[in-house]
Design an enzyme around this catalytic site. Sequence first.
Site, short mmCIF file in Angstrom:
data_model
loop_
_atom_site.label_atom_id
_atom_site.label_comp_id
_atom_site.label_asym_id
_atom_site.label_seq_id
_atom_site.Cartn_x
_atom_site.Cartn_y
_atom_site.Cartn_z
N GLU A 113 2.70 -0.87 4.49
CA GLU A 113 2.41 0.48 3.95
C GLU A 113 3.60 1.39 3.72
O GLU A 113 4.73 1.24 4.46
CB GLU A 113 1.72 1.15 5.10
CG GLU A 113 0.24 0.80 5.24
CD GLU A 113 -0.69 1.50 4.29
OE1 GLU A 113 -0.36 2.31 3.52
OE2 GLU A 113 -2.05 1.19 4.55
N HIS A 134 1.08 -1.22 -0.02
CA HIS A 134 0.02 0.11 -0.18
C HIS A 134 0.94 1.25 0.05
O HIS A 134 2.02 1.09 0.38
CB HIS A 134 -0.90 0.19 1.24
CG HIS A 134 -1.70 -1.22 1.80
ND1 HIS A 134 -3.11 -1.27 1.60
CD2 HIS A 134 -1.06 -2.47 2.24
CE1 HIS A 134 -3.24 -2.51 1.83
NE2 HIS A 134 -2.33 -3.07 2.32
N TYR A 135 0.40 2.45 -0.48
CA TYR A 135 0.79 3.58 -0.01
C TYR A 135 -0.14 4.40 1.00
O TYR A 135 -1.22 4.29 1.05
CB TYR A 135 1.25 4.44 -1.07
CG TYR A 135 0.08 5.00 -2.31
CD1 TYR A 135 -0.83 5.79 -1.55
CD2 TYR A 135 0.27 4.78 -3.22
CE1 TYR A 135 -1.98 6.27 -2.21
CE2 TYR A 135 -0.73 5.25 -4.42
CZ TYR A 135 -1.98 5.84 -3.85
OH TYR A 135 -2.80 6.16 -4.71
N THR A 136 0.54 5.39 1.91
CA THR A 136 -0.37 5.77 2.92
C THR A 136 -0.90 7.14 2.64
O THR A 136 -1.99 7.50 3.26
CB THR A 136 0.69 6.29 4.03
OG1 THR A 136 1.44 7.21 3.79
CG2 THR A 136 1.27 4.99 4.53
N HIS A 146 -2.58 -3.28 -3.24
CA HIS A 146 -3.97 -3.08 -2.89
C HIS A 146 -4.85 -2.96 -3.88
O HIS A 146 -5.99 -3.66 -3.91
CB HIS A 146 -3.86 -2.03 -2.05
CG HIS A 146 -5.21 -1.81 -1.08
ND1 HIS A 146 -5.66 -0.69 -0.24
CD2 HIS A 146 -6.22 -2.83 -0.74
CE1 HIS A 146 -6.57 -0.93 0.49
NE2 HIS A 146 -7.04 -2.20 0.25
N ASP A 197 -3.69 2.06 -4.87
CA ASP A 197 -2.45 1.79 -4.56
C ASP A 197 -1.77 0.53 -4.80
O ASP A 197 -2.35 -0.39 -4.68
CB ASP A 197 -2.16 2.20 -2.99
CG ASP A 197 -3.03 1.62 -2.08
OD1 ASP A 197 -4.42 1.05 -2.45
OD2 ASP A 197 -2.87 1.16 -1.15
#
Length: 260
Positions: free
Chosen positions: A105, A41-43, A152, A162
């Site tokens: 993440e 994921h990215y945040t 994701h 993401d």
Amino acid sequence: MRFSPLLSAFLLLAGCAGDLQIDKSYSSRGQDSREQFIVLHYTSTDLPRSLELLTRSDEVSSHYLIGDSPATVYQLIDETRRAWHAGDSEWNGRTWLNSSSIGIELVNRGYIQTGQGRLWYPFSEKQIDALIVLLKDIMQRHGLKPGAIVGHSDIAPQRKVDPGPLFPWKRLADAGLIPWPDAHAVSAWRMRFAARLPDIAWFQNQLGRFGYKVPRHGVLDQETRNVIAAFQMRYRPALFNGEPDAETAALLAVLNNDKS
């Protein structure tokens, strides 16, 4: 001292539980890790806000967080425990992947919307270096094979994008962590499909074989376009418009043939 029958029974059971002996000298061959996937994921925000969201919320969490500068790896949840990172998700027929995956993440702002479309933020080299070391460690400890790592957007293509088109999946492939199609094989298939593009049912079947949840009705609807775009972001990030074309078909054909 005399006890009531109910209290006597309780004390007897408590004593038995305290004396429980477990023989661990035998081990079943039919087993593997509960963790079958690693989800990236990215945040969508900076490090302080990412730490706040992932440690103080009852609704979202992750096993690991990797900072951007410096590329510090934070373990927020033990791998034996479930994190709330995947949500409504599916991959290779498995659903609700929180129970069978490790979430990672990466601190990254994702994108901003401009008049020319989305402007995506890149990942730092050191951040990806740290990620690769972490992934190799997790995969070795859990006995996971290449292909266990997903984005994701792969497991929830109708609602998530993401880690985005600037995530360097090829670097993970070069590290032996994910499958990657042979360029010469893709070129040969692309020429074949340029002459005659498969129908939508073929694309849906191939995407399903690869692992995606996708409709199987043979219609190019928005749901199918979203799945195609998720696949393109991973293997053809220069153009991820969700259109079924010869190059996308070639990538699918080679990857699925390699799985056979």
